[in-house]
Design a protein around this motif. Structure first.
Motif, short mmCIF file in Angstrom:
data_model
loop_
_atom_site.label_atom_id
_atom_site.label_comp_id
_atom_site.label_asym_id
_atom_site.label_seq_id
_atom_site.Cartn_x
_atom_site.Cartn_y
_atom_site.Cartn_z
N GLY A 32 0.78 -1.22 0.00
CA GLY A 32 0.00 0.00 0.00
C GLY A 32 0.81 1.27 0.00
O GLY A 32 0.25 2.36 -0.12
N LEU A 33 2.13 1.15 0.12
CA LEU A 33 2.98 2.33 0.23
C LEU A 33 3.71 2.58 -1.09
O LEU A 33 3.29 2.14 -2.14
CB LEU A 33 3.95 2.17 1.40
CG LEU A 33 3.28 1.85 2.74
CD1 LEU A 33 4.31 1.73 3.85
CD2 LEU A 33 2.25 2.91 3.10
N ARG A 34 4.78 3.31 -1.04
CA ARG A 34 5.59 3.61 -2.22
C ARG A 34 7.00 3.94 -1.77
O ARG A 34 7.27 3.98 -0.57
CB ARG A 34 4.97 4.75 -3.03
CG ARG A 34 4.62 5.99 -2.26
CD ARG A 34 3.84 6.98 -3.11
NE ARG A 34 4.65 7.47 -4.23
CZ ARG A 34 4.17 7.73 -5.44
NH1 ARG A 34 2.88 7.55 -5.70
NH2 ARG A 34 4.95 8.20 -6.40
N ALA A 35 7.90 4.16 -2.70
CA ALA A 35 9.32 4.31 -2.36
C ALA A 35 9.56 5.43 -1.35
O ALA A 35 10.51 5.39 -0.57
CB ALA A 35 10.14 4.54 -3.62
N ARG A 160 1.75 9.65 9.42
CA ARG A 160 0.39 9.11 9.31
C ARG A 160 -0.34 9.71 8.12
O ARG A 160 -1.00 9.00 7.35
CB ARG A 160 -0.38 9.37 10.61
CG ARG A 160 -1.69 8.60 10.76
CD ARG A 160 -2.36 8.99 12.06
NE ARG A 160 -3.36 8.03 12.48
CZ ARG A 160 -4.61 7.99 12.02
NH1 ARG A 160 -4.99 8.86 11.09
NH2 ARG A 160 -5.47 7.09 12.46
N SER A 161 -0.22 11.03 7.96
CA SER A 161 -0.89 11.71 6.85
C SER A 161 -0.36 11.23 5.51
O SER A 161 -1.12 11.04 4.55
CB SER A 161 -0.71 13.23 6.97
OG SER A 161 -1.34 13.72 8.13
N ALA A 162 0.96 11.03 5.41
CA ALA A 162 1.55 10.55 4.17
C ALA A 162 1.03 9.15 3.84
O ALA A 162 0.64 8.88 2.69
CB ALA A 162 3.07 10.53 4.28
N CYS A 163 0.99 8.27 4.83
CA CYS A 163 0.49 6.91 4.58
C CYS A 163 -0.99 6.92 4.21
O CYS A 163 -1.42 6.14 3.36
CB CYS A 163 0.71 6.04 5.81
SG CYS A 163 2.44 5.58 6.06
#
Length: 262
Positions: A32-35, A160-163
């Motif tokens: 669910g994330l990215r680099a 948290r906001s970034a995720c």
């Protein structure tokens, strides 16, 4: 700390943030994330290393794999980007990939660090992760709130906001594909750990309920050149929430790996 989207280099169907010079280090994020999830490590590691933080297949700017991919398909796709041996560092599902790579592509892995890696889940944990996987249809973006609560609790933060943003924007099919594999797998086999011939670091958080300290210690004890580290006050997203401490531990591990190679 900010988690600003960065430019990518293309490696076939995959994309990665690259930078720095020196020994090559490959970073693999979780589902669910990215680099950019490695934003707390990239700049500092690039001072002494040639860093490549890849977008997992179906995430960020990387293309999805074929239908119903298996664990090996994720690993193989990332290995295809490599032209030389690396120190591979993975977080969560990325830790599974990193350990699979170290097991099946030993000639390409100088050292492996598994952050928040799982190992032989108990029945309750296995049932819970399989239920979450079954709820994903690959068409509708999953509500990220329950995931964010597990990772961060209710307190707001930049991490948290970034995720939340990444989980809301990820390709639903790519997320489903990766999560189904993550749920079905149970970590490296005992045999794979016994046969691992490179330095191996197993790092997790003291407050991590799923990729527990006990799991990291058991994997380290089963590996010829393994060691475990547990960060006080940290949980699942320690590369973001405890970036300074994690980066220092990884710098030391990379340095020790290079010394072992000489």
């Amino acid at each position: 700390m900010t988690w600003t989207i960065q430019p990518r280099s293309k490696f076939g169907r995959l994309a990665a943030i690259t930078g720095g010079s020196g020994p090559k280090v490959l970073l693999v994020h979780g589902v669910g994330l990215r680099a950019e999830a490695w934003g707390g490590q990239l700049e500092i590691l690039a001072r002494t290393c040639r860093v490549m933080a890849v977008d997992m297949p179906g995430h960020g700017e990387s293309s999805r794999l074929a239908s119903n991919p298996q664990m090996a398909d994720f690993t193989d796709a990332i290995v295809m980007t490599l032209t030389e041996p690396v120190v591979v560092i993975g977080h969560s599902f990325g830790a599974m990939i990193a350990l699979d790579m170290a097991s099946r592509y030993s000639d390409l892995v100088l050292g492996v660090a598994a952050l928040n890696g799982i190992f032989q889940r108990d029945v309750a944990a296995k049932d819970a992760v399989l239920a979450r996987a079954a709820s994903l249809d690959g068409k509708i973006t999953a509500d990220p709130n329950a995931t964010l609560i597990r990772w961060f609790g209710a307190e707001p933060s930049g991490a948290r906001s970034a995720c939340q943003e990444w989980l809301s924007e990820v390709d639903p099919a790519g997320y489903r594909d990766a999560y189904h594999v993550f749920a079905a797998e149970d970590g490296p086999s005992d045999k794979a750990l016994r046969n691992l011939q490179c330095p191996a670091l197993f790092l997790t958080g003291e407050d991590e309920p799923n990729s527990t300290p006990q799991m990291s210690r058991r994997m380290a004890e089963s590996t010829p050149f393994g060691r475990a580290a547990v960060l006080k006050g940290a949980a699942h997203m320690l590369p973001m929430t405890h970036a300074t401490e994690v980066t220092a531990i990884l710098e030391k591990f990379i340095q020790d790996t290079q010394i072992d190679e000489k």
